[in-house]
Design an enzyme around this catalytic site. Structure first.
Site, PDB file in Angstrom:
ATOM      1  N   GLU A 279       0.835  -1.209   0.000  1.00  0.00           N
ATOM      2  CA  GLU A 279       0.000   0.000   0.000  1.00  0.00           C
ATOM      3  C   GLU A 279       0.862   1.248   0.000  1.00  0.00           C
ATOM      4  O   GLU A 279       1.762   1.371   0.826  1.00  0.00           O
ATOM      5  CB  GLU A 279      -0.894  -0.015   1.254  1.00  0.00           C
ATOM      6  CG  GLU A 279      -1.927  -1.110   1.194  1.00  0.00           C
ATOM      7  CD  GLU A 279      -2.394  -1.572   2.566  1.00  0.00           C
ATOM      8  OE1 GLU A 279      -2.277  -0.807   3.535  1.00  0.00           O
ATOM      9  OE2 GLU A 279      -2.846  -2.728   2.666  1.00  0.00           O
TER      10      GLU A 279
ATOM     11  N   GLU B  64      -4.310  -6.733   2.553  1.00  0.00           N
ATOM     12  CA  GLU B  64      -3.085  -7.401   3.014  1.00  0.00           C
ATOM     13  C   GLU B  64      -3.098  -8.893   2.732  1.00  0.00           C
ATOM     14  O   GLU B  64      -2.094  -9.465   2.291  1.00  0.00           O
ATOM     15  CB  GLU B  64      -2.877  -7.161   4.507  1.00  0.00           C
ATOM     16  CG  GLU B  64      -2.351  -5.778   4.863  1.00  0.00           C
ATOM     17  CD  GLU B  64      -3.429  -4.709   4.935  1.00  0.00           C
ATOM     18  OE1 GLU B  64      -4.622  -5.042   4.727  1.00  0.00           O
ATOM     19  OE2 GLU B  64      -3.093  -3.537   5.198  1.00  0.00           O
TER      20      GLU B  64
ATOM     21  N   HIS C 297      -1.708  -0.118  16.381  1.00  0.00           N
ATOM     22  CA  HIS C 297      -0.599   0.338  15.524  1.00  0.00           C
ATOM     23  C   HIS C 297       0.734   0.313  16.272  1.00  0.00           C
ATOM     24  O   HIS C 297       1.624   1.102  15.971  1.00  0.00           O
ATOM     25  CB  HIS C 297      -0.849   1.762  15.017  1.00  0.00           C
ATOM     26  CG  HIS C 297      -1.766   1.849  13.839  1.00  0.00           C
ATOM     27  ND1 HIS C 297      -3.090   1.519  13.902  1.00  0.00           N
ATOM     28  CD2 HIS C 297      -1.539   2.209  12.548  1.00  0.00           C
ATOM     29  CE1 HIS C 297      -3.651   1.700  12.704  1.00  0.00           C
ATOM     30  NE2 HIS C 297      -2.733   2.110  11.865  1.00  0.00           N
TER      31      HIS C 297
END
Ligand SMILES: Cc1ncc(C[n+]2csc(CCOP(=O)(O)OP(=O)(O)O)c2C)c(N)n1
Ligand SMILES: Cc1ncc(C[n+]2csc(CCOP(=O)(O)OP(=O)(O)O)c2C)c(N)n1
Ligand SMILES: [Mg+2]
Ligand SMILES: [Mg+2]
Lengths: 336, 331, 336, 331
Positions: free
Chosen positions: B34, B65, B134
């Site tokens: 990406e 993904e 994250h």
């Protein structure tokens, strides 16, 4: 649901033709989101906010048009670009800012930050930092609503980038098979992070829902009245037991992907940005309409602006002054 | 390390150089992920590559993904050498089937006939105020899967040399880069070099205690070693560099010498990489240990957003120093 | 590709109108698969085969119609119900049976078994025991073919159950974006393990491809001539660079989900099974057509049957006699 | 265990009873998965439930492991108690994002406001000649994730008591059932009982060596203990029953008594559950150990299909006996 300033929503039940007061409330809500986000940008620029944030500026008509068609106990799920959804569903700016600054008074006690605002009191199942990460949750909430025999509807917000995640199709299939009251709201702002949707999305976006038998509508995401009207119909439909829907809202983010995304010309032109900011701004479009149709005059709108501005200012000050959680809180809330 | 023509470059530059060199050397190598092309990823690690190699070889993907990792498996089987970019290590969750059930097993299940020479580059590490989805360091999962190799570089030099080797490897290799390290500078020779997988590196020699540290924790361990020196404790810092293959001998030999060990890794402590390494040492150096092997990893909680909370979830120079001091019975 | 008996396929290039010899070869190939599978069932019943197997009986026209339109160096990926695909792409029954019995002489040296036959010599990228597990692999092979500038096409076989796996949509999206030469062949036999597709599949199956811009065709999967014709066109299309296609083949498995699935009436009726076995059997349909059109007489077809029967018998004997791998082989082939 | 009204039932029956009792007790409990209704799953574990509870509460899904696991997370957050069925443990690969990034983190990320009371039931274990994609024991992955609990029952009695507790738990719990054990019989009381999560069970008492074994390996360890008894070695067999929470005290106390330990688990040995448990013991019983803690898991290879190959990949009574004997210096 409550508006951003906390007044209870007087509607006992979704109305298909809102009156002037309703449009004015939506105007206030959209503007509140806009001013909230401007403060967020400020906080970032002044290095007062930990991490990053993804601003909703330019897309306000979607969150507001949709959430105004919901009841307080209806559910939403949100995304990394979620401040607008949370505010529109009734979150308080005080606790939102506090959350963004990692303060104990914030939603989630500082544990979630910008991308994880959640609030049972307003039916907010949570923003999600995994693209399409909340599609399952929203569909499950709709499953639960049907199982429990309530008429609650679940709205799942996501960007068009989520069309790349296979789980979305798995969920739409089950939602349609089981006629679940869930509305998938796709905010197509044409870009993922730094890539145009034409490079990532083959075929037709709405067809990706209809292929699964899911009823789909496309709407101008800058026109809050249009968004609200179509959502109200889809909500009625879902409450009736007619199953899920997919609502494609074409919109635009004025800012970068996140607050730090300043130089954007390699992926989109200044001209395009200018066009959307001037001709297609959802707040301008609504205020022009309100004035043209004599639902409000300029002075009224200015007053709303001034009120909200001071409200947001105070909310930021509240958040800045609020204390951080103590370090020992890190190990709490892992297990219920 | 040859010290002629050595420059100081960043970790990100080292990764980029490794990719560019391998792409020049071998037309089969390409990048998939990406925002990898014009954007060069959000971390700008790949900036400039699309300009040199074009969009045929630096391919922007949808946010899929599982999809593009699976595509890479097939491309690798049929003559290409994909380098897949998974922006945040937290998103490997979406690729586990493609990696563990496909990439890792194709060679074995086909009786050695098909090969999957691919690299997955992804990130690890917290401390960026990015919250629980994250900030994870999930390399323990891949280390558990036979058929995969797992690389955890801790310096620009290691990053470049190990990545080049990973790209040339005939097997699926997962390459974890610490997000906080991209801007860290270090010496990297201008001439070409590679570093074999499975060879630990002694980052600092010492006699009293062995600090085994991976990736982001190597600098922490070196910092702690500096503090320990001030109180007269000589710490050896060893970086396994790859969790699989694992250079057990170097680790065990060091502990046989020092008699004490702490294993430090940024993954969750429980059922993580530190457990395997500690178990290997505890068994291999059993008769030499003067104290139990200690483990330090991320606190067993989803990583919190708020700075004062996030900060206590990770090992620091000071906390490593404290544990080491106690282990060496200094006060 | 080679037929099951090892003769090289004389076609230098796909022909759009096969002659009688070709139809006869397809007949032979379909029958070979049928007889192979009957032996597998025998091996299971006689407790000579470790584990289970999923028989392809009833679906032969799909594998044969499709693979006859391919060259040897074109790729296929297969499924848990994969014996037919592997044989149709040129696998040898000897080594197939040996694989099923876990013998060293088998494809994959005994490591893969029934669900993991793979063979680079015939472009077989491997059967896969994860539903939709090979969709990525096939799409990647097509990517590779385009990248390397060959005209190789990749065919991805899967059951309609794979429509439940999101990764399929992720791959179709990329295949269409990048115009990859891949053909997704969906074998719709109406059942997953024990559940009818109407309970698991909302909307329209073919629309799930067209939603992504992927060209879709639907064909009677019991009619090998129809399957072959449409595949040949899709292969040409893919080789020309016109991108991926989705081929929906309606078919039926005569047996249970696997060899041990004997009592099936709770999920499908005997009557339905009988109908498909008698009226809709692909081998009968073709043999009737061959005879009616004087492409072959009954004696010729009987001879083919006898030849194949003895071939399969010998292949089974080969496999039974073949040695197991030695235990130390367990740790080989983990890394290349 | 109360011994009045105790019957001998199979592991599968014990699971089914637990589900049926909890579904009768609590209308919020429902089952979601592939072929769970009329088919009662391929292993027939759920046979009869749809007849009692109907298709509203025993829901057949499409083959969408990620999708229905994600749906369960949302259902759990909004007042239901889903029990998700993942047919083979190998397919948890497809659910890692829903489990690790969503289910495990929702409670924490929301500051404790949302809860995810769901159970995922799945399988582990090889030896069924099902090859690499249908034979894995991947519970180490979930054990590594804060926010999840992981249960590994080894007897019908434990299966029933632990599953009932798991369903009543306010957190996401993953429940691994050994496929080879479904037909194993054992005593189960007719009266209701539950077993708390996080309490290890001493399956056999002994003095000379501790065999810590999970799930499928408990019977193997008990068999080995029998063989050891013949040569005069008294083995204690302990089943932690849950890898998280982990009852460290019971394990460590046992090894303090016996001074020797082997940890046996059917997951891959490397970076697996045995590593954590061995590290915990090696640290906790450091001063009591007479020999290094040994670990036995699946060979670090994808599980092969061929019987003579598959058989050597797993610990057996004999191989555990051999390691134990050597550890105790018997010949
Ligand atoms: C599974 C996953 N992959 C990648 C990312 C990184 N990421 C965060 S936002 C984003 C782009 C999202 O685009 P879109 O869905 O269109 O939402 P928008 O930002 O335009 O509102 C990406 C790739 C992520 N968060 N999750
Ligand atoms: C990801 C995954 N989920 C579940 C299974 C178990 N399983 C094996 S075959 C099968 C049904 C497949 O149905 P379909 O795709 O229609 O193929 P068919 O058997 O009809 O040929 C299922 C659910 C699996 N192998 N992989
Ligand atoms: Mg977007
Ligand atoms: Mg089917």
């Amino acid at each position: 649901m409550s508006t951003v300033t906390g007044q209870p929503n007087p509607k006992a039940k979704t109305k298909l033709s809102p009156d002037a007061a309703t449009w004015l409330r939506m105007y206030r809500q959209m503007l509140a989101i806009r001013l909230f986000e401007e403060q967020v940008n400020e906080l970032y620029t002044r290095a007062l906010m930990p991490g990053l944030a993804h601003l909703y500026v330019g897309e306000e008509a979607v969150a507001v048009g949709v959430c105004e068609a919901l009841q307080n106990d209806d559910y939403i799920t949100s995304t990394h670009r979620g401040h607008g959804h949370c505010l529109a569903k009734g979150a308080s700016p005080n606790r939102m800012f506090a959350a963004l600054l990692g303060k104990e008074a914030g939603y989630c006690k500082g544990k979630g930050g910008s991308m994880h605002i959640a609030d049972p009191a307003t039916g907010n199942l949570g923003a999600n930092a995994i693209v399409a990460g909340s599609v399952g949750i929203a569909t499950g909430a709709a499953f639960s609503s049907k199982y429990r025999g309530t008429t609650q509807v679940a709205v799942c917000f996501f960007g068009e980038g989520a069309l790349g995640q296979g789980v979305l199709y798995e969920e739409m299939n089950m939602a349609q098979l089981w006629k679940l009251p869930v509305i998938y709201v796709c905010e197509n702002n044409s870009y993922t992070e730094y890539t145009h949707c034409s490079e990532t999305t083959a075929g037709d976006m709405a067809a990706r829902a209809t292929a699964f038998g899911v009823h789909a509508e496309t709407v101008d995401g800058q026109d809050v009245r249009a968004v609200h009207d179509v959502t109200a119909k889809l909500v009625e439909r879902a409450r009736r037991g007619d199953g899920p829907a997919f609502l494609l809202c074409n919109t635009y983010r004025h800012h970068g992907h996140h607050v730090g995304d300043i130089s954007r010309e390699y992926y989109r032109s200044k001209q395009e940005e200018r066009l959307w900011a001037t001709e297609r701004d959802p707040i301008k479009l609504l205020s022009n309409w309100l004035v043209a149709n004599k639902h409000a005059d300029a002075a009224t709108l200015d007053k709303v602006h001034a009120e909200l501005k001071s409200e947001m200012q105070k909310a930021v000050e509240f958040a800045i002054a609020a204390p951080y959680p103590s370090a020992d809180k890190a190990s709490e809330d892992v297990y219920a | 390390m040859p010290d002629t023509n050595t420059r100081e470059i960043t970790f990100a530059e080292a990764v980029r150089e490794a990719l560019a060199e391998e792409m020049r050397r071998d037309a089969r190598v390409f990048i998939l992920g990406e925002d990898v092309a014009e954007a060069g990823t959000p971390f700008k690690v790949l900036s400039g590559l699309v300009e040199e190699f074009g969009t045929k070889r630096v391919v922007d993907t949808p946010i899929s993904e599982a999809g593009f990792t699976g595509l890479a498996v097939g491309a690798a089987m049929t003559g290409l050498r994909p380098v897949v970019d998974i922006m945040f290590g937290d998103f490997i969750t979406l690729t586990m089937d493609q990696m563990a059930n496909q990439a890792a097993k194709v060679h074995y299940m086909s009786g050695g006939k098909w090969r999957v020479p691919m690299v997955m580059r992804t990130t690890l590490g917290a401390a960026r105020r990015s919250a629980a989805q994250h900030s994870q360091s999930l390399h323990a999962w891949f280390s558990h899967v036979p058929g995969l190799k797992v690389v955890l570089p801790s310096t620009p030099y290691d990053a470049k040399g190990l990545l080049k080797t990973a790209i040339r490897d005939e097997n699926p290799v997962v390459f974890f880069e610490d997000k906080m390290m991209f801007k860290m500078k270090g010496p990297v020779p201008a001439e070409e070099y590679t570093i074999p997988l499975g060879v630990a590196d002694v980052k600092r020699e010492g006699d009293d205690i062995t600090l085994v540290a991976t990736s982001s924790m190597v600098q922490v361990a070196l910092g702690a070693a500096g503090l320990l020196e001030e109180i007269g404790v000589s710490a050896e810092v060893i970086d396994p560099r790859t969790t699989w293959p694992l250079d057990e001998k170097t680790l065990v030999d060091s502990v046989k010498k020092t008699s004490r060990a702490i294993v430090i890794d940024e993954g969750y402590g429980r059922y993580g990489v530190t457990a395997e390494i500690a178990a290997v040492i505890a068994e291999g150096a059993f008769h030499y240990l003067d104290a139990p092997v200690k483990r330090m990893g991320a606190m067993h909680v989803p990583i919190p957003f708020s700075p004062p909370l996030e900060d206590v979830t990770l090992p620091t120079e000071r906390s490593v120093f404290d544990v080491a001091r106690a282990l060496c019975n200094r006060s």
